[in-house]
Write an enzyme that holds these catalytic residues in place. Structure first.
Site, PDB file in Angstrom:
ATOM      1  N   ALA A 111       0.234   2.472   4.910  1.00 28.12           N
ATOM      2  CA  ALA A 111       1.551   2.411   5.019  1.00 28.12           C
ATOM      3  C   ALA A 111       2.439   2.001   3.640  1.00 28.12           C
ATOM      4  O   ALA A 111       1.731   2.388   2.614  1.00 28.12           O
ATOM      5  CB  ALA A 111       2.560   1.203   6.192  1.00 28.12           C
ATOM      6  N   CYS A 112       3.525   0.950   3.489  1.00 29.25           N
ATOM      7  CA  CYS A 112       3.970   0.775   2.235  1.00 29.25           C
ATOM      8  C   CYS A 112       3.227   0.257   1.271  1.00 29.25           C
ATOM      9  O   CYS A 112       2.597  -0.140   0.056  1.00 29.25           O
ATOM     10  CB  CYS A 112       5.593   0.001   2.226  1.00 29.25           C
ATOM     11  SG  CYS A 112       6.763   1.329   2.632  1.00 29.25           S
ATOM     12  N   SER A 113       2.013  -0.425   1.574  1.00 32.31           N
ATOM     13  CA  SER A 113       0.375  -0.936   0.906  1.00 32.31           C
ATOM     14  C   SER A 113      -0.766  -0.336   0.526  1.00 32.31           C
ATOM     15  O   SER A 113      -1.583  -0.514  -0.116  1.00 32.31           O
ATOM     16  CB  SER A 113       0.214  -1.859   1.898  1.00 32.31           C
ATOM     17  OG  SER A 113       0.937  -3.342   1.757  1.00 32.31           O
ATOM     18  N   SER A 115       4.767   3.453  -0.171  1.00 29.35           N
ATOM     19  CA  SER A 115       3.407   2.955  -1.171  1.00 29.35           C
ATOM     20  C   SER A 115       3.421   2.847  -2.656  1.00 29.35           C
ATOM     21  O   SER A 115       3.541   2.353  -4.041  1.00 29.35           O
ATOM     22  CB  SER A 115       2.388   3.672  -0.743  1.00 29.35           C
ATOM     23  OG  SER A 115       2.787   4.500  -1.517  1.00 29.35           O
TER      24      SER A 115
END
Length: 376
Positions: free
Chosen positions: A155-157, A337
């Site tokens: 995901a966003c990481s 990300s």
């Protein structure tokens, strides 16, 4: 073990901008259409009317003022409310690969490399265009790179998690020069019909070259001093779209098939986790947060970043960010990300040799990744 540096970055910026005012006008027109269509149910009390959005609400809730998108007409059509992309044949370059190649070529050029110098490609993104063949392998072919490639999703990481994989591959000698690319077509998985989140995301693609320090030739090099990753399961941010939907006979347009979050819960839980994670990571290098010249944080919400920085160094950020933690959220919105990498790409030129910085992302999972770098 080899010393490892980030030697180049690249950014693909979509051609279209949607302002908050444009977004609000489209959403409110959609809400009016839906309320008119379901007027009887609303009058009977069996259905709640949709509430209008506003520019003030968006900016107070997030700090976002606009976003870049690959296609805007479909998003702003009150009868559609999602982008309108042209389907491509299998022989054509995929849309996600196309924007990734754009950012990748810029990063490769910035590093003073050629595509043939790249021997590994990690395509890390919150949502992949397809399950297989891997987007990274298509990007590899389009660039003319060597070695291998694979996709990954945290995901966003995703970007910081990919940086750790690249860092480990290069310092161990398994690879010499790794391309990390983060194509984020968030407009395709955002629920533009939901007032609570219709303003959050924007499209973009970032790229990084990570290589051995003894092969780096660019004028702008950042030594990676360490990486740290952590995950903790949570349903507070979720998207259930996938290949299982058909087998489950579930509604492909159901609300859970696009981005969904419990925003207040995420804020309350992630902020202390991210601050503690960064402080602990710096502690492994016997470095205090106050010694860090710049934090390039995930760009999800202005309030989150303000509180994280205050917890770390006691400094208050303004609505436009601060020198120690620059903001790109207002211009790009949340780009999943890519957010922390955009901040790094755009706000590192004024740092001097020896200055320390932290790239940190946090998001669904929950997942948190941090990368400590030093200007060479």
């Amino acid at each position: 073990m080899h010393s490892v540096v980030i030697s180049g970055t690249g950014l693909y910026q979509p051609p279209h901008i949607i302002s908050n005012a444009e977004l609000v006008a489209a959403f409110n027109a959609y809400a009016d259409l839906q309320n008119a269509q379901h007027a009887d149910e609303i009058a009977a009390g069996t259905r709640a009317p949709l509430t209008h959005s506003s520019v003030e609400f968006i900016e107070k809730a997030s700090g976002i003022k606009q976003r870049y998108v690959i296609e805007k007409d479909g998003v702003l059509d009150p009868t559609r409310m999602y982008p309108r992309f042209q389907e491509r044949s299998d022989e054509q370059l995929s849309l996600m690969a196309e924007i990734a190649v754009d950012a990748a070529r810029k990063a490769i050029a910035a590093a003073g490399k050629q595509p043939a110098d790249v021997d590994a490609i990690f395509c890390a993104s919150a949502n992949m265009q397809r399950p297989y063949p891997a987007m990274a392998v298509e990007i590899q072919q389009a660039l003319g790179a060597s070695g291998y490639g694979f996709d990954m999703n945290v995901a966003c990481s995703s970007a910081t998690f990919a940086i750790e994989q690249a860092y480990n591959a290069v310092r161990s000698g398994a690879s010499k020069c790794v391309l990390v690319v983060n194509p984020e077509i968030t407009s395709a998985h955002l629920e533009w019909k939901d007032r609570d989140c219709h303003f959050i995301f924007g499209d973009v693609c970032t790229a990084l070259i990570i290589e051995r320090a003894d092969t780096a030739t660019s004028a702008d090099q950042w030594e990676i001093l360490g990486t740290k990753l952590v995950t903790q399961f949570s349903n507070a941010i979720r998207n259930n779209f996938g290949f299982m939907n058909r087998a489950e006979d579930s509604d492909p347009n159901a609300r859970d098939k696009t981005f969904k979050q419990e925003g207040r819960k995420v804020f309350k839980e992630v902020v202390p986790m991210a601050a503690a994670h960064i402080e602990a990571h710096l502690g492994t290098l016997e470095t205090a947060p106050s010694s860090v010249r710049r934090f390039w944080l995930h760009q999800a919400n202005l309030g989150m970043n303000q509180l994280i920085i205050k917890k770390l160094i006691g400094e208050s950020m303004g609505a436009s960010g601060s020198d120690v933690a620059p903001l790109i959220l207002d211009t790009y919105a949340n780009t999943a990300s890519a957010g922390s990498i955009i901040a790094f790409h755009e706000h590192r030129g004024d740092l001097k040799a020896g200055d320390l910085g932290v790239i940190c992302s946090f998001g669904a999972g929950y997942s948190i990744g941090s990368v400590i770098v030093k200007k060479r």
